[in-house]
Design a protein around this motif. Structure first.
Motif, short mmCIF file in Angstrom:
data_model
loop_
_atom_site.label_atom_id
_atom_site.label_comp_id
_atom_site.label_asym_id
_atom_site.label_seq_id
_atom_site.Cartn_x
_atom_site.Cartn_y
_atom_site.Cartn_z
N THR A 84 0.84 -1.21 0.00
CA THR A 84 0.00 0.00 0.00
C THR A 84 0.87 1.25 0.00
N GLY A 85 0.24 2.40 -0.22
CA GLY A 85 0.97 3.66 -0.17
C GLY A 85 1.55 3.93 1.20
N LEU A 86 0.83 3.54 2.27
CA LEU A 86 1.34 3.75 3.63
C LEU A 86 2.55 2.86 3.89
N GLN A 87 2.48 1.61 3.42
CA GLN A 87 3.63 0.71 3.57
C GLN A 87 4.82 1.23 2.78
N ALA A 88 4.57 1.71 1.56
CA ALA A 88 5.65 2.26 0.74
C ALA A 88 6.24 3.50 1.40
N GLN B 155 7.00 21.76 4.64
CA GLN B 155 5.83 22.30 5.32
C GLN B 155 4.68 21.29 5.21
N PRO B 156 3.96 21.03 6.30
CA PRO B 156 2.86 20.07 6.23
C PRO B 156 1.68 20.62 5.42
N PHE B 157 0.96 19.74 4.77
CA PHE B 157 -0.26 20.15 4.06
C PHE B 157 -1.42 19.29 4.55
N ILE B 158 -2.42 19.95 5.11
CA ILE B 158 -3.65 19.27 5.54
C ILE B 158 -4.76 19.78 4.66
N TYR B 159 -5.52 18.88 4.06
CA TYR B 159 -6.54 19.32 3.12
C TYR B 159 -7.58 20.17 3.82
N PRO B 160 -8.04 21.25 3.17
CA PRO B 160 -9.04 22.13 3.77
C PRO B 160 -10.29 21.35 4.19
N GLY B 161 -10.80 21.67 5.36
CA GLY B 161 -11.97 20.96 5.87
C GLY B 161 -11.59 19.90 6.89
N ALA B 162 -10.32 19.44 6.86
CA ALA B 162 -9.91 18.39 7.80
C ALA B 162 -9.53 18.97 9.16
N GLU B 163 -9.06 20.21 9.16
CA GLU B 163 -8.48 20.77 10.39
C GLU B 163 -9.46 20.71 11.57
N GLN C 2 -8.01 8.13 10.62
CA GLN C 2 -6.99 7.14 10.98
C GLN C 2 -5.91 7.07 9.90
N TYR C 3 -6.31 7.04 8.61
CA TYR C 3 -5.34 7.03 7.52
C TYR C 3 -4.48 8.29 7.56
N PHE C 4 -5.11 9.42 7.87
CA PHE C 4 -4.36 10.68 7.93
C PHE C 4 -3.23 10.58 8.95
N PHE C 5 -3.57 10.11 10.16
CA PHE C 5 -2.54 9.99 11.20
C PHE C 5 -1.48 8.95 10.81
N GLU C 6 -1.92 7.84 10.21
CA GLU C 6 -0.97 6.81 9.78
C GLU C 6 -0.03 7.37 8.71
N ALA C 7 -0.56 8.22 7.81
CA ALA C 7 0.27 8.82 6.76
C ALA C 7 1.34 9.71 7.37
N LEU C 8 0.96 10.53 8.35
CA LEU C 8 1.95 11.40 9.01
C LEU C 8 2.99 10.56 9.75
N LYS C 9 2.51 9.50 10.42
CA LYS C 9 3.43 8.63 11.17
C LYS C 9 4.40 7.94 10.21
N ALA C 10 3.93 7.65 8.99
CA ALA C 10 4.77 6.97 7.99
C ALA C 10 5.78 7.92 7.34
N GLY C 11 5.64 9.21 7.60
CA GLY C 11 6.62 10.17 7.06
C GLY C 11 6.09 11.10 6.00
N ALA C 12 4.78 11.03 5.69
CA ALA C 12 4.22 11.91 4.66
C ALA C 12 4.10 13.34 5.18
N SER C 13 4.34 14.30 4.28
CA SER C 13 4.20 15.72 4.62
C SER C 13 2.76 16.18 4.47
#
Length: 219
Positions: free
Chosen positions: A66-70, A127-135, A93-104
């Protein structure tokens, strides 16, 4: 990793049409160029190691890895490579996993034409990017967990078990899984037995259903 030239991007998505659409969005910008495309997470890792890439844009649900594993693998092997997750899943949950995996950053495919270019530029500036509406939802969820005295949700299974679960659910044999992950078939069988016991399941069918619910494979 990025120099004075355009941002060199690796795109990973198992749908050719999606890659084509994303490529059109990115290559419409003078400061971004797509230098490689991958059809799954494992191929993305191989290409990123073989080519000069500044940023990897990874889908979540892909075959083999998966993208998170990669993202986890790339963070370990290429710590200077910037990572973005591009996904259809509006999922905390995916959002937090993505950040934990190293995604910006975490970008939804439904608004990629609006957000992706900005997210790419932010990523290479660290710089981190969080999609609008998620904050608002993320802050509310975090505050609720603090109020309850909870931390982040715990992973039910380890990263290695997740890798094996995904490949088992895709129908790979223990021998094939061992070759993909550079471990013995006997070790794969041991992990598989641990997964069944840990998740309270009996067979591959139940593991497959769990993998679908967890977003590791498409239904």
């Amino acid at each position: 990793m990025s120099g004075p030239g355009p941002i060199r991007v690796l795109l990973a998505d198992d749908h050719t049409l999606v890659r084509r659409g994303v490529r059109l969005i990115l290559e419409g910008e003078p400061d971004i160029t797509v230098v490689a495309e991958a059809g799954d997470g494992a191929e993305a890792v191989e290409l990123a190691r073989a080519q000069e890439v500044d940023l990897a844009v990874l889908d979540i649900a892909m075959p083999r890895m998966t993208g998170l594993q990669a993202a986890r693998e790339l963070s370990r092997r290429l710590p200077n490579l910037h990572l973005l997750v591009l996904t259809m899943y509006d999922n905390e949950q995916y959002f937090f996993e993505a950040l934990k995996a190293g995604a910006s950053g975490y970008v939804l495919k439904s608004v990629a034409d609006r957000d992706l270019v900005e997210a790419c530029r932010a990523a290479v500036r660290d710089q981190p990017f969080i999609y609008p509406g998620a904050e608002r939802a993320l802050v509310r969820s975090y505050l609720e967990r603090l109020h309850r005295g909870d931390g982040l949700p715990e992973r039910a299974i380890t990263e290695r078990e997740e890798e094996i679960l995904k490949l088992v659910a895709e129908g790979h044999t223990s021998k094939a899984i061992g070759e993909l992950l550079f471990i013995s078939a006997k070790t794969v069988e041991r992990h598989r037995a641990n997964l069944l016991q840990k998740l309270g399941m009996r067979d591959r069918l139940e593991l497959t259903r769990y993998a679908i619910r967890a977003g590791l494979i498409d239904p």
